[in-house]
Design an enzyme around this catalytic site. Structure first.
Site, PDB file in Angstrom:
ATOM      1  CG  ASN A  79      72.120 -22.319 -11.295  1.00 45.81           C
ATOM      2  OD1 ASN A  79      72.452 -23.004 -12.264  1.00 45.81           O
ATOM      3  ND2 ASN A  79      72.892 -21.373 -10.774  1.00 45.81           N
ATOM      4  CE  LYS A 126      75.100 -23.023  -8.417  1.00 47.35           C
ATOM      5  NZ  LYS A 126      75.852 -22.467  -7.300  1.00 47.35           N
ATOM      6  CG  HIS A 128      75.133 -17.706 -10.943  1.00 48.25           C
ATOM      7  ND1 HIS A 128      76.309 -18.067 -10.328  1.00 48.25           N
ATOM      8  CD2 HIS A 128      74.133 -18.214 -10.187  1.00 48.25           C
ATOM      9  CE1 HIS A 128      76.017 -18.771  -9.240  1.00 48.25           C
ATOM     10  NE2 HIS A 128      74.706 -18.871  -9.129  1.00 48.25           N
ATOM     11  CD  GLU A 182      78.492 -20.786  -9.193  1.00 52.33           C
ATOM     12  OE1 GLU A 182      77.955 -21.384 -10.145  1.00 52.33           O
ATOM     13  OE2 GLU A 182      78.186 -21.007  -7.996  1.00 52.33           O
ATOM     14  CD  GLU A 229      71.868 -16.755  -6.559  1.00 57.14           C
ATOM     15  OE1 GLU A 229      71.252 -17.765  -6.207  1.00 57.14           O
ATOM     16  OE2 GLU A 229      72.752 -16.773  -7.426  1.00 57.14           O
ATOM     17  N   GLY A 239      76.510 -22.050  -2.091  1.00 59.17           N
ATOM     18  CA  GLY A 239      77.214 -23.325  -2.013  1.00 59.17           C
ATOM     19  C   GLY A 239      78.008 -23.520  -0.738  1.00 59.17           C
ATOM     20  CB  SER A 276      73.114 -22.037   1.626  1.00 60.68           C
ATOM     21  OG  SER A 276      74.464 -22.168   1.211  1.00 60.68           O
TER      22      SER A 276
END
Ligand code: PGA
Length: 251
Positions: free
Chosen positions: A9, A11, A94, A96, A166, A172, A213
């Site tokens: 991904n 992003k 996701h 985010e 996740e 991140g 991560s």
């Protein structure tokens, strides 16, 4: 047997020119790795360029998001019909998207149903925030995300869905979960929710990835777990050697 899958991904990173360079170099390494499904998810703008470079490589493309409607007055959005022209996969829900763009389980579910209509393979993300993790609400949150985001699809389509667990606190941050804890969430929370939705045979067929991560150095710890079938990789998927090493570990 569930075939392992690794998805990168990207992003909101890489211009079209940068994508051409990275996809070209990455495909040289990735195409040598067999026994794992490999998916790259660059930004919408770069999908066309990536698609041309990946033809015949055995590496698939995925979009990072899409709207649920086929077309219409939705300024700034990308439709499933458009995604389908270039991609086999699409990431949905996701964290985010959930955190910054207000995506609820209901919205994710609409997109999932649309993925079914347009014959796209969805990678549906679930995972608890740090606050939910620390207040022992992982089960409640992840179970609800799974059962609400994945409902109302046919059993045949369901077996093609990919779920990515996740934990938001691991994304991140460089603070990955660990293999045992992540496997327990998949085994004791996600698969039971899938079993309730689709029955045990289909639930066992659905691939569940870990994300948050993941690096070349911790990937094997996750892939060694019986209920984890691969990874959704963010930061490390922008580094050629790193992502190739993760794909190798999954294979
Ligand atoms: P990360 O991101 O690997 O950079 O933690 C994972 C993701 O957001 O899918």
């Amino acid at each position: 047997m569930r075939t392992p899958l690794v998805a990168g991904n990207w992003k909101m990173n890489k211009t079209i020119a940068e994508t051409r360079d990275l996809v070209f170099k990455m495909s040289l390494q990735l195409r040598e790795i067999n026994g794992v499904d490999k998916v790259l998810c660059p930004p919408f703008m770069s999908l066309m360029a990536a698609s041309a470079l990946l033809e015949g490589s055995g590496i698939s493309l995925g979009a990072q998001n899409m709207h649920w409607e086929e077309k219409g007055a939705f300024t700034g959005e990308i439709s499933p019909a458009m995604v389908k022209e270039l991609c086999r996969y699409v990431i949905l829900g996701h964290s985010e998207r959930r955190a910054y763009f207000g995506e609820t389980n209901e919205i994710v579910n609409r997109k999932l149903i649309s993925a079914q209509t347009f014959d796209l393979t969805p990678i549906v993300c679930v995972g608890e925030t740090l606050e939910q993790y620390e207040s022992n609400r992982t089960r409640e949150v992840v179970s609800a995300q799974t059962s609400q985001s994945l409902r109302d699809v046919s059993p045949a389509f369901a077996s093609r869905i990919i779920v990515a667990y996740e934990p938001v606190w691991a994304i991140g941050t460089g603070k990955a979960s660990n293999g045992i804890e992540a496997n327990a969430v998949v085994k004791d929370i996600i698969r039971p929710a899938l079993t309730e939705l689709f029955g045990s045979e289909t639930a066992q067929a659905i691939r569940v990835l870990y994300g948050g991560s993941v690096t070349a150095s911790n990937a094997a710890e996750f892939f060694g777990q019986p209920d984890i079938d691969g990874a959704l990789v963010g930061g490390a998927s922008l580094k050629i050697d790193e992502f190739a090493a993760i794909a190798k570990a999954a294979a």
